[in-house]
Scaffold this motif. Structure first.
Motif, mmCIF file in Angstrom:
data_model
loop_
_atom_site.group_PDB
_atom_site.id
_atom_site.type_symbol
_atom_site.label_atom_id
_atom_site.label_comp_id
_atom_site.label_asym_id
_atom_site.label_seq_id
_atom_site.Cartn_x
_atom_site.Cartn_y
_atom_site.Cartn_z
ATOM 1 N N ARG A 48 2.515 -17.531 -32.674
ATOM 2 C CA ARG A 48 1.785 -16.662 -33.599
ATOM 3 C C ARG A 48 2.702 -15.814 -34.479
ATOM 4 N N LEU A 49 4.001 -15.798 -34.196
ATOM 5 C CA LEU A 49 4.931 -14.991 -34.986
ATOM 6 C C LEU A 49 5.055 -15.563 -36.396
ATOM 7 N N LYS A 50 4.947 -14.699 -37.392
ATOM 8 C CA LYS A 50 5.098 -15.147 -38.783
ATOM 9 C C LYS A 50 6.422 -14.626 -39.331
ATOM 10 N N ARG A 51 7.302 -15.576 -39.631
ATOM 11 C CA ARG A 51 8.655 -15.251 -40.045
ATOM 12 C C ARG A 51 8.771 -15.370 -41.567
ATOM 13 N N ASP A 52 9.766 -14.688 -42.136
ATOM 14 C CA ASP A 52 10.017 -14.871 -43.565
ATOM 15 C C ASP A 52 10.769 -16.191 -43.771
ATOM 16 N N ARG A 53 11.149 -16.471 -44.997
ATOM 17 C CA ARG A 53 11.729 -17.800 -45.279
ATOM 18 C C ARG A 53 13.097 -17.978 -44.612
ATOM 19 N N ASP A 54 13.679 -16.879 -44.120
ATOM 20 C CA ASP A 54 14.934 -16.965 -43.374
ATOM 21 C C ASP A 54 14.701 -16.992 -41.865
ATOM 22 N N CYS A 119 -0.957 -6.775 -36.692
ATOM 23 C CA CYS A 119 -2.171 -7.605 -36.769
ATOM 24 C C CYS A 119 -1.930 -8.941 -37.457
ATOM 25 N N ASP A 120 -0.905 -9.017 -38.301
ATOM 26 C CA ASP A 120 -0.572 -10.286 -38.940
ATOM 27 C C ASP A 120 0.589 -10.997 -38.238
ATOM 28 N N ALA A 121 1.114 -10.406 -37.181
ATOM 29 C CA ALA A 121 2.245 -10.950 -36.420
ATOM 30 C C ALA A 121 3.464 -11.189 -37.311
ATOM 31 N N ASP A 122 3.597 -10.355 -38.361
ATOM 32 C CA ASP A 122 4.781 -10.490 -39.210
ATOM 33 C C ASP A 122 5.643 -9.230 -39.213
ATOM 34 N N THR A 123 5.359 -8.320 -38.299
ATOM 35 C CA THR A 123 6.184 -7.126 -38.111
ATOM 36 C C THR A 123 6.180 -6.788 -36.622
ATOM 37 N N MET B 1 2.733 -7.754 -44.538
ATOM 38 C CA MET B 1 1.823 -7.301 -45.571
ATOM 39 C C MET B 1 0.454 -7.147 -44.961
ATOM 40 N N ARG B 2 -0.195 -6.099 -45.288
ATOM 41 C CA ARG B 2 -1.483 -5.809 -44.714
ATOM 42 C C ARG B 2 -2.600 -6.453 -45.502
ATOM 43 N N LYS B 3 -3.695 -6.739 -44.769
ATOM 44 C CA LYS B 3 -4.986 -7.036 -45.354
ATOM 45 C C LYS B 3 -5.020 -8.303 -46.188
ATOM 46 N N SER B 4 -4.089 -9.212 -45.963
ATOM 47 C CA SER B 4 -4.063 -10.402 -46.790
ATOM 48 C C SER B 4 -5.301 -11.253 -46.564
ATOM 49 N N HIS B 5 -5.958 -11.100 -45.407
ATOM 50 C CA HIS B 5 -7.110 -11.934 -45.123
ATOM 51 C C HIS B 5 -8.408 -11.130 -45.128
ATOM 52 N N HIS B 6 -8.364 -9.946 -45.617
ATOM 53 C CA HIS B 6 -9.507 -9.070 -45.540
ATOM 54 C C HIS B 6 -10.281 -9.182 -46.845
ATOM 55 N N PRO B 7 -11.534 -9.690 -46.773
ATOM 56 C CA PRO B 7 -12.278 -9.932 -47.999
ATOM 57 C C PRO B 7 -12.343 -8.721 -48.922
ATOM 58 N N ASP B 129 -0.909 11.129 -44.619
ATOM 59 C CA ASP B 129 -2.112 11.509 -43.878
ATOM 60 C C ASP B 129 -3.108 10.370 -44.077
ATOM 61 N N GLN B 130 -3.313 9.606 -43.021
ATOM 62 C CA GLN B 130 -4.162 8.414 -43.058
ATOM 63 C C GLN B 130 -5.613 8.820 -42.835
ATOM 64 N N VAL B 131 -6.456 8.480 -43.778
ATOM 65 C CA VAL B 131 -7.896 8.683 -43.607
ATOM 66 C C VAL B 131 -8.451 7.472 -42.858
ATOM 67 N N GLY B 132 -9.052 7.694 -41.703
ATOM 68 C CA GLY B 132 -9.668 6.596 -40.950
ATOM 69 C C GLY B 132 -8.630 5.631 -40.401
ATOM 70 N N ALA B 133 -9.046 4.385 -40.308
ATOM 71 C CA ALA B 133 -8.193 3.346 -39.725
ATOM 72 C C ALA B 133 -7.167 2.862 -40.731
ATOM 73 N N ALA B 134 -5.940 2.667 -40.263
ATOM 74 C CA ALA B 134 -4.924 2.079 -41.138
ATOM 75 C C ALA B 134 -5.071 0.562 -41.188
ATOM 76 N N CYS B 135 -5.578 -0.029 -40.117
ATOM 77 C CA CYS B 135 -5.596 -1.491 -40.011
ATOM 78 C C CYS B 135 -6.922 -2.069 -40.498
ATOM 79 N N HIS B 136 -6.846 -3.232 -41.126
ATOM 80 C CA HIS B 136 -8.065 -3.874 -41.638
ATOM 81 C C HIS B 136 -8.989 -4.349 -40.506
ATOM 82 N N THR B 137 -8.447 -4.394 -39.267
ATOM 83 C CA THR B 137 -9.277 -4.774 -38.117
ATOM 84 C C THR B 137 -10.145 -3.614 -37.645
#
Lengths: 152, 152
Positions: A48-54, A119-123, B1-7, B129-137
């Protein structure tokens, strides 16, 4: 990447993990998948780990009790495997193209308390107990010296 | 990168900065240096910022008072400029190839309290200062759900 210009770190050589056979031909980002390594990174994590191009993933390093963000470094699968199995933070140096165990020469070891993927397994987030200064400048963290002004 | 799959984030369109003229030809990583932009990133900051080959720098985002590491996102010069001048965390989306202001559609805004570069100027730390949830989940942070086991 930390410590790329720090003379001491030029001697911060790879620390072979007891459980992993390392040969230059099959380790490091860009190397073929290491099917024959006796103890690679847990396939469930590797899958599930997402790596960069390196082949790398950024690792945010935080002091476990105070919450200080200490530094950011980079890991490939092998560095993450060593970190999880030894409890010592181990990174991939992009400039030296080798593994380095934080504190191996400086004594400023990071004892790993907690590791999580995002959540994206890239960090990766590491919570550690940092001995001494995290930064090669002698600062406690790598973010102490260069503050930018934000509009009020 | 966050939220890439979040509609919802697919509608998180670029938010033009009041001080910066944006045209597709001259913005975003890989674009030529924007000599003609009225208000680019402060040249003193731009001069020391070390970007990856895509012109990006990772930004670690931390809750300013609790110390929680909330997420990691990516900035180019323009995103950093907008963040510093608006006080709203603004990132570059690598998947959508556009700027996004955190919380623009979800309401989960990040009010920026403090920005620093690390010792190599290749990582940014934002205290917000994060309002609410930081994660798209819906989790408070992006690192809450996927904990890895560390050897005792």
């Amino acid at each position: 990447m930390r410590k790329s210009h720090h003379p001491r770190m030029l001697r911060d050589v790879a620390r072979p993990a007891a459980t992993t056979r390392r040969t230059p031909a099959v380790t490091g980002p860009g190397a073929p998948v290491r099917q024959n390594c006796p103890m690679p990174l847990d396939p469930k994590i590797a899958g599930r780990l997402k790596r960069d191009r390196d082949g790398l993933v950024p690792a945010v390093v935080q002091q476990h009790d105070t919450g200080e963000v200490l530094m950011l470094a980079w890991m490939d699968d092998e560095a993450l495997h060593r970190t999880l199995t030894t409890g010592r933070a181990t990174y991939w140096s992009r400039s030296r193209r080798s593994y380095w165990v934080k504190g191996e020469t400086s004594g400023h070891v990071q004892w790993v308390k907690h590791v999580a993927l995002d959540c994206d397994a890239d960090t990766i987030l590491l919570r550690v107990d940092q001995v001494g200064a995290a930064c090669h400048t002698g600062d406690r963290t790598c973010f102490d010296a260069d503050v930018l002004e934000v509009a009020p």
